[in-house]
Write an enzyme that holds these catalytic residues in place. Structure first.
Site, PDB file in Angstrom:
ATOM      1  N   MET A  17     -12.264   4.111   0.143  1.00 11.64           N
ATOM      2  CA  MET A  17     -12.950   4.379   1.314  1.00 11.64           C
ATOM      3  C   MET A  17     -13.567   5.645   1.172  1.00 11.64           C
ATOM      4  O   MET A  17     -13.235   6.624   1.728  1.00 11.64           O
ATOM      5  CB  MET A  17     -11.873   4.501   2.390  1.00 11.64           C
ATOM      6  CG  MET A  17     -11.347   2.784   2.761  1.00 11.64           C
ATOM      7  SD  MET A  17      -9.661   3.021   3.149  1.00 11.64           S
ATOM      8  CE  MET A  17      -8.663   3.084   2.024  1.00 11.64           C
ATOM      9  N   MET A  33     -11.174  -5.991   6.119  1.00 12.07           N
ATOM     10  CA  MET A  33     -10.179  -4.974   7.008  1.00 12.07           C
ATOM     11  C   MET A  33      -9.952  -5.348   8.450  1.00 12.07           C
ATOM     12  O   MET A  33     -10.853  -5.799   9.147  1.00 12.07           O
ATOM     13  CB  MET A  33     -11.089  -3.637   7.079  1.00 12.07           C
ATOM     14  CG  MET A  33     -11.248  -2.666   5.776  1.00 12.07           C
ATOM     15  SD  MET A  33      -9.882  -2.225   5.050  1.00 12.07           S
ATOM     16  CE  MET A  33      -8.613  -1.389   6.427  1.00 12.07           C
ATOM     17  N   ASP A  42      -6.370  -6.613   4.801  1.00 11.80           N
ATOM     18  CA  ASP A  42      -5.778  -5.179   4.902  1.00 11.80           C
ATOM     19  C   ASP A  42      -5.694  -4.819   6.189  1.00 11.80           C
ATOM     20  O   ASP A  42      -6.905  -4.317   6.781  1.00 11.80           O
ATOM     21  CB  ASP A  42      -6.889  -4.520   3.732  1.00 11.80           C
ATOM     22  CG  ASP A  42      -6.038  -2.990   3.491  1.00 11.80           C
ATOM     23  OD1 ASP A  42      -4.976  -2.655   4.043  1.00 11.80           O
ATOM     24  OD2 ASP A  42      -6.643  -2.247   2.850  1.00 11.80           O
ATOM     25  N   GLY A  43      -4.743  -4.495   6.539  1.00 10.99           N
ATOM     26  CA  GLY A  43      -4.424  -3.520   8.072  1.00 10.99           C
ATOM     27  C   GLY A  43      -3.445  -4.464   8.844  1.00 10.99           C
ATOM     28  O   GLY A  43      -4.040  -5.461   9.348  1.00 10.99           O
ATOM     29  N   GLY A  61      -0.053   1.603   9.648  1.00 16.79           N
ATOM     30  CA  GLY A  61       0.948   1.341  10.717  1.00 16.79           C
ATOM     31  C   GLY A  61       0.053   1.108  12.150  1.00 16.79           C
ATOM     32  O   GLY A  61       0.559   0.961  13.155  1.00 16.79           O
ATOM     33  N   HIS A  63      -1.442  -1.384  -4.016  1.00 14.64           N
ATOM     34  CA  HIS A  63      -2.488  -1.116  -3.458  1.00 14.64           C
ATOM     35  C   HIS A  63      -2.861   0.493  -3.266  1.00 14.64           C
ATOM     36  O   HIS A  63      -1.838   1.326  -2.545  1.00 14.64           O
ATOM     37  CB  HIS A  63      -2.558  -1.641  -2.126  1.00 14.64           C
ATOM     38  CG  HIS A  63      -3.940  -1.574  -1.320  1.00 14.64           C
ATOM     39  ND1 HIS A  63      -4.984  -2.631  -1.511  1.00 14.64           N
ATOM     40  CD2 HIS A  63      -4.347  -0.864  -0.440  1.00 14.64           C
ATOM     41  CE1 HIS A  63      -5.990  -2.239  -0.635  1.00 14.64           C
ATOM     42  NE2 HIS A  63      -5.520  -1.160   0.044  1.00 14.64           N
ATOM     43  N   GLY A 119       1.237  -1.928   4.357  1.00 10.01           N
ATOM     44  CA  GLY A 119       1.697  -0.700   4.144  1.00 10.01           C
ATOM     45  C   GLY A 119       3.035  -0.652   4.822  1.00 10.01           C
ATOM     46  O   GLY A 119       4.237  -0.832   4.244  1.00 10.01           O
ATOM     47  N   ASP A 132      -4.697   3.484  -1.836  1.00  5.75           N
ATOM     48  CA  ASP A 132      -5.871   3.613  -0.545  1.00  5.75           C
ATOM     49  C   ASP A 132      -6.330   5.109  -0.908  1.00  5.75           C
ATOM     50  O   ASP A 132      -5.674   6.092  -0.759  1.00  5.75           O
ATOM     51  CB  ASP A 132      -5.283   3.559   0.563  1.00  5.75           C
ATOM     52  CG  ASP A 132      -5.174   2.155   1.274  1.00  5.75           C
ATOM     53  OD1 ASP A 132      -5.985   1.392   0.961  1.00  5.75           O
ATOM     54  OD2 ASP A 132      -3.955   1.884   1.665  1.00  5.75           O
ATOM     55  N   SER A 135       0.914  -1.107  -0.049  1.00  4.37           N
ATOM     56  CA  SER A 135      -0.113   0.023  -0.064  1.00  4.37           C
ATOM     57  C   SER A 135       0.748   1.193  -0.031  1.00  4.37           C
ATOM     58  O   SER A 135       1.435   1.616   0.944  1.00  4.37           O
ATOM     59  CB  SER A 135      -0.864  -0.036   1.149  1.00  4.37           C
ATOM     60  OG  SER A 135      -1.441   1.295   1.403  1.00  4.37           O
ATOM     61  N   GLY A 140      -8.021   4.280   7.765  1.00  2.46           N
ATOM     62  CA  GLY A 140      -7.821   5.678   7.737  1.00  2.46           C
ATOM     63  C   GLY A 140      -6.351   5.937   7.950  1.00  2.46           C
ATOM     64  O   GLY A 140      -5.891   6.842   7.404  1.00  2.46           O
ATOM     65  N   PHE A 141      -5.436   4.888   8.490  1.00  2.00           N
ATOM     66  CA  PHE A 141      -4.123   5.019   8.933  1.00  2.00           C
ATOM     67  C   PHE A 141      -3.199   3.933   8.563  1.00  2.00           C
ATOM     68  O   PHE A 141      -4.013   2.965   8.898  1.00  2.00           O
ATOM     69  CB  PHE A 141      -3.596   5.755  10.087  1.00  2.00           C
ATOM     70  CG  PHE A 141      -4.691   6.995  10.238  1.00  2.00           C
ATOM     71  CD1 PHE A 141      -4.157   8.161   9.825  1.00  2.00           C
ATOM     72  CD2 PHE A 141      -5.996   7.032  10.785  1.00  2.00           C
ATOM     73  CE1 PHE A 141      -4.936   9.327   9.825  1.00  2.00           C
ATOM     74  CE2 PHE A 141      -6.788   8.313  10.883  1.00  2.00           C
ATOM     75  CZ  PHE A 141      -6.158   9.369  10.444  1.00  2.00           C
ATOM     76  N   HIS A 196      -8.450   0.803  -3.540  1.00  2.00           N
ATOM     77  CA  HIS A 196      -9.352   0.591  -2.496  1.00  2.00           C
ATOM     78  C   HIS A 196     -10.160   1.958  -2.114  1.00  2.00           C
ATOM     79  O   HIS A 196      -9.446   2.743  -1.531  1.00  2.00           O
ATOM     80  CB  HIS A 196      -8.495   0.094  -1.097  1.00  2.00           C
ATOM     81  CG  HIS A 196      -9.309  -0.143   0.132  1.00  2.00           C
ATOM     82  ND1 HIS A 196      -8.693  -0.555   1.136  1.00  2.00           N
ATOM     83  CD2 HIS A 196     -10.784  -0.243   0.166  1.00  2.00           C
ATOM     84  CE1 HIS A 196      -9.361  -0.575   2.101  1.00  2.00           C
ATOM     85  NE2 HIS A 196     -10.956  -0.335   1.789  1.00  2.00           N
ATOM     86  N   MET A 214      -9.011   7.963   0.297  1.00  2.36           N
ATOM     87  CA  MET A 214      -9.907   8.283   1.520  1.00  2.36           C
ATOM     88  C   MET A 214     -10.534   9.574   1.157  1.00  2.36           C
ATOM     89  O   MET A 214      -9.577  10.467   0.672  1.00  2.36           O
ATOM     90  CB  MET A 214      -8.986   8.272   2.689  1.00  2.36           C
ATOM     91  CG  MET A 214      -8.236   6.884   2.683  1.00  2.36           C
ATOM     92  SD  MET A 214      -7.445   6.864   4.511  1.00  2.36           S
ATOM     93  CE  MET A 214      -6.680   5.536   4.304  1.00  2.36           C
TER      94      MET A 214
HETATM   95  C1  DX5 Z   1      -6.068   1.285   6.172  1.00  2.00           C
HETATM   96  C2  DX5 Z   1      -5.813   1.056   4.662  1.00  2.00           C
HETATM   97  C3  DX5 Z   1      -4.789   0.135   4.457  1.00  2.00           C
HETATM   98  C4  DX5 Z   1      -3.459   0.259   5.306  1.00  2.00           C
HETATM   99  C5  DX5 Z   1      -2.402  -0.740   5.277  1.00  2.00           C
HETATM  100  O1  DX5 Z   1      -6.993   2.298   6.250  1.00  2.00           O
HETATM  101  O2  DX5 Z   1      -6.745   0.698   3.942  1.00  2.00           O
HETATM  102  O3  DX5 Z   1      -4.365  -0.417   3.084  1.00  2.00           O
HETATM  103  O4  DX5 Z   1      -2.916   1.500   5.425  1.00  2.00           O
HETATM  104  O5  DX5 Z   1      -1.293  -0.427   6.096  1.00  2.00           O
HETATM  105  P1  DX5 Z   1      -0.398  -0.958   7.033  1.00  2.00           P
HETATM  106  O6  DX5 Z   1      -0.344  -2.466   6.394  1.00  2.00           O
HETATM  107  O7  DX5 Z   1       0.579  -0.554   7.699  1.00  2.00           O
HETATM  108  O8  DX5 Z   1      -1.829  -1.520   8.125  1.00  2.00           O
HETATM  109 ZN    ZN Z   2      -6.315  -0.536   1.863  1.00  8.87          ZN
END
Ligand code: DX5
Ligand code: ZN
Length: 219
Positions: A68, A136, A174-175, A144, A33, A196, A35, A8, A141-142, A66, A37
């Site tokens: 969101m 998920m 994912d996450g 890490g 990927h 990510g 993301d 990501s 949203g973030f 993806h 948002m």
């Molecule tokens: C979350 C995103 C993910 C996420 C992945 O909102 O959809 O794709 O950032 O990052 P890590 O793998 O660091 O959780």
């Molecule tokens: Zn994602």
């Protein structure tokens, strides 16, 4: 089959996204990927179709978008035109079924994402309209964050549902994916992981991708 890995780029250097996409392609990623948002469906803002379009010539990788977004239906055509190959939307948004069909009609692979607190029932009902599910494992949203392990319990039903329709199951997680929990994710039935921090915060992208793909068992 080894897990497919979709790094990501939200966790990459946002001022050098073209370089980052080329780097993960060279490092053996299966997809990239992206993301997206809107600051409404999730409490953060990221990229739009203009960035996807400008990234497209940098790699032949599958572009895994993806969305969101509270109103994904307003944007799927723009992302398809920008070069997305797969577009996932969230089951929590109104009218998800129609948007999945619109993605299919645009010739792109539709995916359906479920937030950590969303039960699988509605997603199961829409299974015929999807090519893959996205489970998920953090609140979106973030990058890490730490994986919420209980969310993996949904995967079995989603896999079963796809098999019952005569399809090869495709479930993306994912996450908070790490080499340490990838084995558990694979054992739960997932076929793909998004990563990510586990890729972009690693010193060596290739080693990081390979470690995820190997799914170091921690059970
Ligand atoms: C979350 C995103 C993910 C996420 C992945 O909102 O959809 O794709 O950032 O990052 P890590 O793998 O660091 O959780
Ligand atoms: Zn994602």
């Amino acid at each position: 089959m080894p897990l497919k890995v979709s790094p990501s780029i939200i966790a990459g250097d946002q001022a050098r996204l073209g370089d980052e996409v080329r780097a993960i392609e060279a490092a053996g990623a299966d997809m990239v990927h992206l993301d997206v948002m809107d600051g409404h469906f999730v409490p953060n803002l990221t990229l739009g179709p203009g960035i996807v379009k400008d990234l497209r010539p940098h790699a032949r990788l599958v572009f895994d978008c993806h969305l969101m977004l509270s109103e994904p239906g307003r944007y799927v055509e723009a992302f398809a035109g920008a070069g997305a190959d797969r577009i996932s939307i969230h089951v929590e948004v109104p009218g998800a079924a129609d948007v999945l069909r619109a993605i299919r009609a645009l010739g792109k692979a539709p995916g359906l994402a479920l937030n950590p607190d969303t039960p699988p029932d509605d997603a199961v009902r829409l299974a015929a309209d999807v090519d893959f599910f996205l489970v998920m494992t953090v609140h979106p949203g973030f990058y890490g964050q730490k994986m919420i392990a209980e969310t993996l319990d949904k995967i079995g039903l989603l896999v079963q549902t796809m098999r019952a329709l005569g399809r090869d199951p495709a479930v993306q997680v994912d996450g908070g994916v790490t080499p340490e929990n990838a084995g558990r994710i694979e054992a739960a039935g997932a076929t793909e992981v998004v990563a990510g921090a586990a890729v972009f915060r690693a010193a060596d992208y290739r080693q990081a991708i390979e470690a995820l793909r190997r799914g170091t068992r921690d059970r």
